[in-house]
Design an enzyme around this catalytic site. Structure first.
Site, mmCIF file in Angstrom:
data_model
loop_
_atom_site.group_PDB
_atom_site.id
_atom_site.type_symbol
_atom_site.label_atom_id
_atom_site.label_comp_id
_atom_site.label_asym_id
_atom_site.label_seq_id
_atom_site.Cartn_x
_atom_site.Cartn_y
_atom_site.Cartn_z
ATOM 1 N N ALA A 68 0.838 -1.199 0.000
ATOM 2 C CA ALA A 68 0.000 0.000 0.000
ATOM 3 C C ALA A 68 0.871 1.245 0.000
ATOM 4 C CB ALA A 68 -0.917 0.009 1.221
ATOM 5 N N GLU A 101 -1.616 -11.704 -4.595
ATOM 6 C CA GLU A 101 -2.935 -11.558 -5.199
ATOM 7 C C GLU A 101 -3.184 -10.075 -5.421
ATOM 8 O OE1 GLU A 101 -2.856 -13.213 -2.104
ATOM 9 O OE2 GLU A 101 -3.239 -15.290 -2.671
ATOM 10 N N ASN A 106 -7.400 -3.815 -10.725
ATOM 11 C CA ASN A 106 -6.297 -2.922 -10.353
ATOM 12 C C ASN A 106 -5.213 -2.962 -11.436
ATOM 13 O OD1 ASN A 106 -4.291 -1.410 -9.168
ATOM 14 N ND2 ASN A 106 -4.550 -2.329 -7.136
ATOM 15 N N TYR A 113 3.537 -5.051 -11.342
ATOM 16 C CA TYR A 113 4.014 -6.407 -11.053
ATOM 17 C C TYR A 113 4.542 -7.080 -12.319
ATOM 18 C CZ TYR A 113 1.440 -5.590 -6.694
ATOM 19 O OH TYR A 113 0.966 -5.064 -5.523
#
Length: 145
Positions: A68, A101, A106, A113
């Site tokens: 985050a 995950e 998103n 990633y």
């Protein structure tokens, strides 16, 4: 990102981490959950001024549990810096493969990633709540010499 000093999460960081968690996630972790997670020796939890991330490691596998970045710090390389540092610390703990995950919707996180070498390996149906959504399972591994 060089201007953000990344370090191990401490008990004194948990209130700030939990505030970011409340801001970002519809089903946030509690302070108690973070305290338990960051004080477990096998886990890696990192913080910087702008965000945090966490990884649980078991038998050479690393499960990235949290990532985050506070909204005002996004798109400045913070998430990538945190991920790179976590991967390095994971390798130091003999982690040879990482899993995570990410919400199906998103796109920004998925692009990050993928840029970092993670590949989609599956889907967890209705993994997320509020709103209900599938999770894309991603993985990154490497061979040891």
């Amino acid at each position: 990102m060089e201007q953000f000093q990344i370090r191990e999460m401490r008990e004194t960081d948990i209130a700030q981490v939990e505030a970011i968690e409340q801001e970002i996630f519809s089903v946030p972790w509690s302070e108690k959950s973070f305290l338990s997670a960051c004080t477990t020796p096998e886990n890696i939890y990192l913080v910087c001024l702008a965000g945090y991330c966490g990884l649980w490691s078991v038998l050479g596998e690393g499960n990235i549990t949290n990532m985050a970045v506070a909204e005002k710090y996004r798109r400045n390389g913070v998430a990538e810096a945190l991920m790179k540092e976590m991967e390095e610390r994971g390798r130091q703990k003999d982690v040879t493969i990482f899993f995570l995950e990410v919400r199906e919707s998103n796109d920004a996180a998925r692009r990050l990633y993928e840029k970092m070498g993670y590949e989609q390996i599956g889907v967890r149906k209705n993994f997320y709540e509020k709103p209900a959504e599938n999770a894309i399972i991603m993985s990154k591994g490497w061979r040891t010499a």
